[in-house]
Design a protein around this motif. Structure first.
Motif, PDB file in Angstrom:
ATOM      1  N   GLU A  61       6.363 -19.602  23.260  1.00 16.65           N
ATOM      2  CA  GLU A  61       6.576 -18.289  22.662  1.00 16.65           C
ATOM      3  C   GLU A  61       7.718 -17.562  23.367  1.00 16.65           C
ATOM      4  O   GLU A  61       7.973 -17.786  24.553  1.00 16.65           O
ATOM      5  CB  GLU A  61       5.318 -17.421  22.780  1.00 16.65           C
ATOM      6  CG  GLU A  61       4.054 -18.012  22.205  1.00 16.65           C
ATOM      7  CD  GLU A  61       3.227 -18.733  23.247  1.00 16.65           C
ATOM      8  OE1 GLU A  61       2.005 -18.907  23.028  1.00 16.65           O
ATOM      9  OE2 GLU A  61       3.782 -19.119  24.291  1.00 16.65           O
ATOM     10  N   CYS A  67       7.868 -18.680  18.012  1.00 15.49           N
ATOM     11  CA  CYS A  67       7.075 -19.780  18.566  1.00 15.49           C
ATOM     12  C   CYS A  67       7.749 -21.082  18.126  1.00 15.49           C
ATOM     13  O   CYS A  67       7.788 -21.378  16.926  1.00 15.49           O
ATOM     14  CB  CYS A  67       5.647 -19.717  18.064  1.00 15.49           C
ATOM     15  SG  CYS A  67       4.628 -21.156  18.494  1.00 15.49           S
ATOM     16  N   TRP A  72      -1.255 -16.953  15.317  1.00 12.83           N
ATOM     17  CA  TRP A  72      -0.978 -16.043  16.439  1.00 12.83           C
ATOM     18  C   TRP A  72      -2.291 -15.358  16.816  1.00 12.83           C
ATOM     19  O   TRP A  72      -3.004 -14.857  15.941  1.00 12.83           O
ATOM     20  CB  TRP A  72       0.048 -14.981  16.058  1.00 12.83           C
ATOM     21  CG  TRP A  72       1.459 -15.462  15.982  1.00 12.83           C
ATOM     22  CD1 TRP A  72       2.145 -15.825  14.865  1.00 12.83           C
ATOM     23  CD2 TRP A  72       2.381 -15.603  17.076  1.00 12.83           C
ATOM     24  NE1 TRP A  72       3.429 -16.195  15.183  1.00 12.83           N
ATOM     25  CE2 TRP A  72       3.597 -16.067  16.545  1.00 12.83           C
ATOM     26  CE3 TRP A  72       2.298 -15.386  18.452  1.00 12.83           C
ATOM     27  CZ2 TRP A  72       4.715 -16.316  17.328  1.00 12.83           C
ATOM     28  CZ3 TRP A  72       3.412 -15.636  19.236  1.00 12.83           C
ATOM     29  CH2 TRP A  72       4.606 -16.095  18.680  1.00 12.83           C
ATOM     30  N   ARG A 126     -10.064 -13.051  23.182  1.00 13.44           N
ATOM     31  CA  ARG A 126      -8.906 -13.403  22.372  1.00 13.44           C
ATOM     32  C   ARG A 126      -9.221 -13.120  20.904  1.00 13.44           C
ATOM     33  O   ARG A 126     -10.295 -13.481  20.418  1.00 13.44           O
ATOM     34  CB  ARG A 126      -8.565 -14.885  22.572  1.00 13.44           C
ATOM     35  CG  ARG A 126      -7.242 -15.300  21.997  1.00 13.44           C
ATOM     36  CD  ARG A 126      -6.829 -16.665  22.502  1.00 13.44           C
ATOM     37  NE  ARG A 126      -6.667 -16.686  23.957  1.00 13.44           N
ATOM     38  CZ  ARG A 126      -6.118 -17.682  24.624  1.00 13.44           C
ATOM     39  NH1 ARG A 126      -5.673 -18.754  23.968  1.00 13.44           N
ATOM     40  NH2 ARG A 126      -5.996 -17.639  25.934  1.00 13.44           N
ATOM     41  N   TYR A 164      -0.324 -15.270  21.922  1.00  8.86           N
ATOM     42  CA  TYR A 164      -0.276 -16.731  21.970  1.00  8.86           C
ATOM     43  C   TYR A 164      -0.063 -17.290  20.569  1.00  8.86           C
ATOM     44  O   TYR A 164      -0.659 -16.804  19.601  1.00  8.86           O
ATOM     45  CB  TYR A 164      -1.604 -17.296  22.484  1.00  8.86           C
ATOM     46  CG  TYR A 164      -2.009 -16.836  23.859  1.00  8.86           C
ATOM     47  CD1 TYR A 164      -2.772 -15.687  24.042  1.00  8.86           C
ATOM     48  CD2 TYR A 164      -1.644 -17.573  24.981  1.00  8.86           C
ATOM     49  CE1 TYR A 164      -3.158 -15.274  25.303  1.00  8.86           C
ATOM     50  CE2 TYR A 164      -2.030 -17.176  26.253  1.00  8.86           C
ATOM     51  CZ  TYR A 164      -2.786 -16.019  26.401  1.00  8.86           C
ATOM     52  OH  TYR A 164      -3.171 -15.614  27.662  1.00  8.86           O
ATOM     53  N   TRP A 186      -1.894 -24.862  22.299  1.00 12.33           N
ATOM     54  CA  TRP A 186      -1.546 -23.473  22.568  1.00 12.33           C
ATOM     55  C   TRP A 186      -0.310 -23.364  23.437  1.00 12.33           C
ATOM     56  O   TRP A 186      -0.057 -24.218  24.295  1.00 12.33           O
ATOM     57  CB  TRP A 186      -2.702 -22.782  23.294  1.00 12.33           C
ATOM     58  CG  TRP A 186      -3.923 -22.635  22.446  1.00 12.33           C
ATOM     59  CD1 TRP A 186      -4.853 -23.596  22.172  1.00 12.33           C
ATOM     60  CD2 TRP A 186      -4.338 -21.462  21.748  1.00 12.33           C
ATOM     61  NE1 TRP A 186      -5.825 -23.089  21.342  1.00 12.33           N
ATOM     62  CE2 TRP A 186      -5.533 -21.781  21.069  1.00 12.33           C
ATOM     63  CE3 TRP A 186      -3.818 -20.171  21.631  1.00 12.33           C
ATOM     64  CZ2 TRP A 186      -6.217 -20.847  20.282  1.00 12.33           C
ATOM     65  CZ3 TRP A 186      -4.501 -19.258  20.861  1.00 12.33           C
ATOM     66  CH2 TRP A 186      -5.678 -19.586  20.190  1.00 12.33           C
ATOM     67  N   GLY A 226       1.900 -18.159  26.136  1.00 13.15           N
ATOM     68  CA  GLY A 226       1.777 -16.745  25.835  1.00 13.15           C
ATOM     69  C   GLY A 226       2.998 -15.939  26.234  1.00 13.15           C
ATOM     70  O   GLY A 226       3.790 -16.345  27.086  1.00 13.15           O
TER      71      GLY A 226
END
Length: 124
Positions: free
Chosen positions: A6, A22, A36, A45, A95, A114, A117
């Motif tokens: 990201e 991203c 996202w 989260r 993220y 993932w 972040g």
């Protein structure tokens, strides 16, 4: 090896805008959904936005509808999150995550890969 990176986070005043990017590598990007999510200190989260592999379908959390948009450029293996009219409550680490094909889920456990972040801070 799948990698997501990201970028685009930073410090902005309330009412301002940011565009997060991203970049995904290591997969046939265009067949997989990308989501996202964000996590604020002391909170779980939460889902922000998701887009299908083709880019023809998307979903946004109610808290960001009308302010955020998600898009993707499959030629660049990149998904974008345009964030307008930012509020202090949007402050979080954002993220991106690579999800399944043929659907664009809102649950973080449906995403297998993932990025590290990027911090977004909105000052009042």
């Amino acid at each position: 090896q799948v990698q997501l990176v990201e970028s685009g986070g930073g410090l902005v005043q309330a009412g301002g805008s940011l565009r997060l990017s991203c970049v995904v590598s290591g997969r046939t990007f265009s067949i997989y959904a990308v989501g996202w999510f964000r996590q604020a200190p002391g909170k779980e989260r939460e889902f922000v936005a998701a887009i299908s592999g083709s880019g023809g379908n998307s979903d946004l959390a109610d808290s960001v509808k009308g302010r955020f948009t998600i898009s993707r450029d499959n030629a660049k293996n990149t998904v974008y999150l345009q964030m307008n009219s930012l509020k202090p409550e949007d402050t979080a680490i954002y993220y991106c995550a690579l999800g399944p094909s043929f659907r664009w889920p809102v649950v973080h456990s449906d995403y297998g890969y993932w990025g590290p972040g990027t911090q977004v801070t909105v000052s009042s």
